[in-house]
Write a protein that holds these residues in place. Structure first.
Motif, PDB file in Angstrom:
ATOM      1  N   THR A 182       2.550   3.995  -8.864  1.00  0.00           N
ATOM      2  CA  THR A 182       2.622   2.587  -8.444  1.00  0.00           C
ATOM      3  C   THR A 182       1.883   2.384  -7.125  1.00  0.00           C
ATOM      4  O   THR A 182       1.660   3.338  -6.369  1.00  0.00           O
ATOM      5  CB  THR A 182       4.093   2.178  -8.186  1.00  0.00           C
ATOM      6  OG1 THR A 182       4.559   2.916  -7.036  1.00  0.00           O
ATOM      7  CG2 THR A 182       4.960   2.462  -9.391  1.00  0.00           C
ATOM      8  N   ARG A 183       1.555   1.150  -6.871  1.00  0.00           N
ATOM      9  CA  ARG A 183       0.866   0.775  -5.623  1.00  0.00           C
ATOM     10  C   ARG A 183       1.740   1.106  -4.427  1.00  0.00           C
ATOM     11  O   ARG A 183       1.284   1.633  -3.423  1.00  0.00           O
ATOM     12  CB  ARG A 183       0.559  -0.725  -5.665  1.00  0.00           C
ATOM     13  CG  ARG A 183      -0.277  -1.257  -4.524  1.00  0.00           C
ATOM     14  CD  ARG A 183      -0.569  -2.737  -4.725  1.00  0.00           C
ATOM     15  NE  ARG A 183      -1.453  -2.944  -5.853  1.00  0.00           N
ATOM     16  CZ  ARG A 183      -2.709  -3.408  -5.715  1.00  0.00           C
ATOM     17  NH1 ARG A 183      -3.184  -3.694  -4.513  1.00  0.00           N
ATOM     18  NH2 ARG A 183      -3.475  -3.583  -6.759  1.00  0.00           N
ATOM     19  N   GLU A 184       3.050   0.861  -4.557  1.00  0.00           N
ATOM     20  CA  GLU A 184       3.959   1.110  -3.438  1.00  0.00           C
ATOM     21  C   GLU A 184       3.917   2.600  -3.043  1.00  0.00           C
ATOM     22  O   GLU A 184       3.916   2.939  -1.872  1.00  0.00           O
ATOM     23  CB  GLU A 184       5.402   0.743  -3.813  1.00  0.00           C
ATOM     24  CG  GLU A 184       5.642  -0.716  -4.123  1.00  0.00           C
ATOM     25  CD  GLU A 184       4.900  -1.194  -5.381  1.00  0.00           C
ATOM     26  OE1 GLU A 184       4.845  -0.407  -6.377  1.00  0.00           O
ATOM     27  OE2 GLU A 184       4.321  -2.317  -5.349  1.00  0.00           O
ATOM     28  N   GLU A 185       3.875   3.462  -4.056  1.00  0.00           N
ATOM     29  CA  GLU A 185       3.904   4.905  -3.734  1.00  0.00           C
ATOM     30  C   GLU A 185       2.679   5.328  -2.916  1.00  0.00           C
ATOM     31  O   GLU A 185       2.703   6.334  -2.230  1.00  0.00           O
ATOM     32  CB  GLU A 185       3.918   5.704  -5.040  1.00  0.00           C
ATOM     33  CG  GLU A 185       5.231   5.652  -5.766  1.00  0.00           C
ATOM     34  CD  GLU A 185       5.122   6.199  -7.184  1.00  0.00           C
ATOM     35  OE1 GLU A 185       6.124   6.723  -7.675  1.00  0.00           O
ATOM     36  OE2 GLU A 185       4.027   6.113  -7.791  1.00  0.00           O
ATOM     37  N   CYS A 186       1.608   4.512  -3.010  1.00  0.00           N
ATOM     38  CA  CYS A 186       0.355   4.903  -2.333  1.00  0.00           C
ATOM     39  C   CYS A 186       0.203   4.247  -0.970  1.00  0.00           C
ATOM     40  O   CYS A 186      -0.798   4.432  -0.286  1.00  0.00           O
ATOM     41  CB  CYS A 186      -0.843   4.510  -3.201  1.00  0.00           C
ATOM     42  SG  CYS A 186      -0.804   5.287  -4.816  1.00  0.00           S
ATOM     43  N   ALA A 187       1.240   3.508  -0.556  1.00  0.00           N
ATOM     44  CA  ALA A 187       1.095   2.676   0.656  1.00  0.00           C
ATOM     45  C   ALA A 187       0.745   3.496   1.891  1.00  0.00           C
ATOM     46  O   ALA A 187       0.057   3.033   2.775  1.00  0.00           O
ATOM     47  CB  ALA A 187       2.384   1.902   0.884  1.00  0.00           C
TER      48      ALA A 187
END
Ligand code: MCA
Length: 501
Positions: free
Chosen positions: A262-267
């Protein structure tokens, strides 16, 4: 200058900083890493290692395995890592070719390999593992650290990396201290690598990507490495929140997407780098749509380290591998080595300080692949855009790249051709959604098709499983041109659907 000395200078002020953080195991600081490498260097020298002699290792990935590499470097040895998937038959070749002073293998394979190691002249043959009770580890713990660092010139060898060859015989790419240092410095510059970076490391450490591209840049900055035993998408995702950089092969990225990244995991991340195999435009766009990050694709090879890279700032164009690294010259040439105008496809040739010193024990083979003016013929076909971006469009060599591993058909064809009932074979790559390319065998029988089990047992006995064809097709004859050369392009076209779901 010994490459180890360059690292050590950087580590002095960072002795208490974390070097390796293997999840679930204690953090290893740069001070502890330096001391462990110094003890290993002392054991190697006590065992008679002279500068320039080889240390051959087929060992599982661990911080201790990296310390073994660093110990060999510090002692002036030439570290020669082997893919852990290689069979005893393949390892026997490397032992004979490299003639190491020291050979390290996994505990379970020592009995099978000790004879060949002794025959090759190794005076130190050790089962190596990261387990505390491992005899070699206990010997290292009881040995005083080597005080200094073996003096080495930039042109002295630091490592030999075996890369398969079109003739079916692996070739040892000789890499000098100077070449490795030059490439690591250039990468730190183009990727803006810094002390505060945290590298998420899930690659094997027996190839240049995981051992030199990933670790040398971290060592030059004394930055932290989250060190995973192997690539597992779910496990990797759990650590993205503590990291800033991931280096991987395209299969890493497609599997992460399939796993639900997910995008959040890559923040917390700042850079995703891909190489060792072509990254498709589709995969690059899918990754960006999901995470907001455009993967930075770069191009390298064992003989030269990283050659070209997409920019840190500026457009990263899928399908292009970007610009020549500082200190690297790239030219697109015709068969005689004459530079072609930009935009025209031709042989990708390179020159620079990161280039290897030739193939171990193969001066003629080296000469075949070097131009008189010092350019190395990569075997890749490419075009150079007006702005200097390189685009790879094909391969002159008969090479399959599967999950980031280079696989040369010749050694597989030799095994298949030796199976009773097989008249001849042709091994090709076919598109594979997960691995990029999958290995396919097209065979001609003496009389009737041979049972696949017989083919597989011959392959199992001789070649690492990642090289094995997983699709077998029988033909009355192989397509040949007027010269009698097998037309593999025709076979690739005919069997391009071999791995279609
Ligand atoms: C594993 N298998 C493979 C591959 N890897 N088959 C074909 N190609 C592969 N690359 C097979 C195994 O033999 C096994 O088969 C089954 O898949 C599962 O094995 P496992 O180890 O679990 O595989 P995996 O975890 O799925 O591994 C896929 C992987 C791995 C994570 C993509 O291949 C990998 O780490 N690749 C990175 C390679 C690398 O470091 N390349 C850099 C080279 P069976 O079940 O039949 O036994 S350096 C380079 O290229 C230049 C210098 C550069 O630019 O970087």
């Amino acid at each position: 200058m010994n490459l180890y000395e360059i690292f050590r200078e950087r580590w002095r002020a960072r002795a208490d900083a974390p070097a390796f953080a293997p999840p679930g195991r204690p953090v290893v600081t740069y001070g502890a890493l330096d001391e462990l490498a110094a003890r290993i260097a002392a054991v190697l020298i006590d065992a008679g290692l002279e500068p320039g002699e080889r240390v051959l290792a087929q060992v599982d990935k661990s911080v201790e395995a990296v310390a073994l590499y660093l110990g060999a470097l510090r002692a002036g040895g030439v570290f020669t890592p082997l893919n852990t998937a290689y069979t005893a038959n393949e390892v026997a070749f490397f032992l004979k070719d490299a003639r190491p002073r020291a050979f390290f293998c996994r505990p379970g394979t020592k009995d099978a390999l000790a004879g060949a190691a002794a025959q090759a002249g190794a005076s130190l043959v050790e089962a190596f593992s990261s387990e505390p009770e491992n005899a070699f580890r206990r010997r290292v713990a009881g040995t005083a650290p080597l005080g200094g660092v073996a003096a080495r010139d930039a042109s002295d060898l630091a490592s030999i990396l075996y890369t398969s060859g079109t003739t079916g015989r692996s070739k040892g790419a000789m890499l000098s201290h100077g070449a490795l240092a030059a490439n690591a410095r250039a990468l730190c510059e183009v990727w803006g690598l810094r002390e505060s970076d945290v590298l998420l490391h899930a690659l094997p450490v027996f190839h240049i990507h995981g051992l030199f591209v990933a670790l040398h840049t971290a060592f030059l900055n004394a930055s932290k490495v989250i060190f995973l035993d192997r690539f597992d998408p779910a496990e990797l995702r759990r650590h993205l929140g503590e990291a800033t950089i991931l280096m991987g092969v395209p299969t890493f990225y497609t599997r992460l997407l399939d796993d639900g990244l997910t995008r959040e995991e890559c923040a917390h991340m700042r850079l995703f780098i891909s190489g060792s195999a072509p990254l498709t435009e589709e995969a690059s766009n899918a990754f960006e749509a999901r995470t907001g990050f455009r993967i930075l694709e770069r191009y390298g090879m064992s003989e030269a380290g990283i050659i070209a890279s997409n920019p840190l700032e500026g457009e990263r164009i899928p399908g292009s591998v970007g610009y020549a690294l500082p200190g690297v010259e790239i030219r697109i040439a015709d068969d005689s080595g004459k530079a072609l105008p930009r935009g025209q496809a031709g042989s990708v040739e390179i020159r620079g300080a990161s280039l290897f010193s030739g193939y171990w024990g193969l001066p003629e083979k080296t000469a075949e692949e070097m131009r008189p003016d010092g350019f190395f013929i990569t075997g890749d076909v490419g075009t150079m855009a007006q702005d200097g971006r390189l685009r790879l469009v094909g391969r002159a060599k008969d090479l399959i790249i599967s999950g980031g591993y280079n696989i040369y058909p010749k050694e597989i064809e030799a095994v298949l051709d030796a199976v009773p009932g097989v008249r001849e074979s042709a091994v090709i790559g076919a598109p594979h959604a997960d691995l990029g390319e999958g290995v396919v065998a097209v065979l001609v029988a003496e009389r009737a098709p041979v049972d696949e089990a017989a083919l597989k047992s011959a392959l199992d006995a001789t070649l690492a499983r990642f090289k094995h064809p997983r699709r077998f097709y029988w033909e009355k004859e192989l397509p040949r041109n007027a010269m009698g050369k097998v037309q593999k392009a025709q076979l690739r076209e005919k069997y391009k659907g071999a791995y279609k779901a």
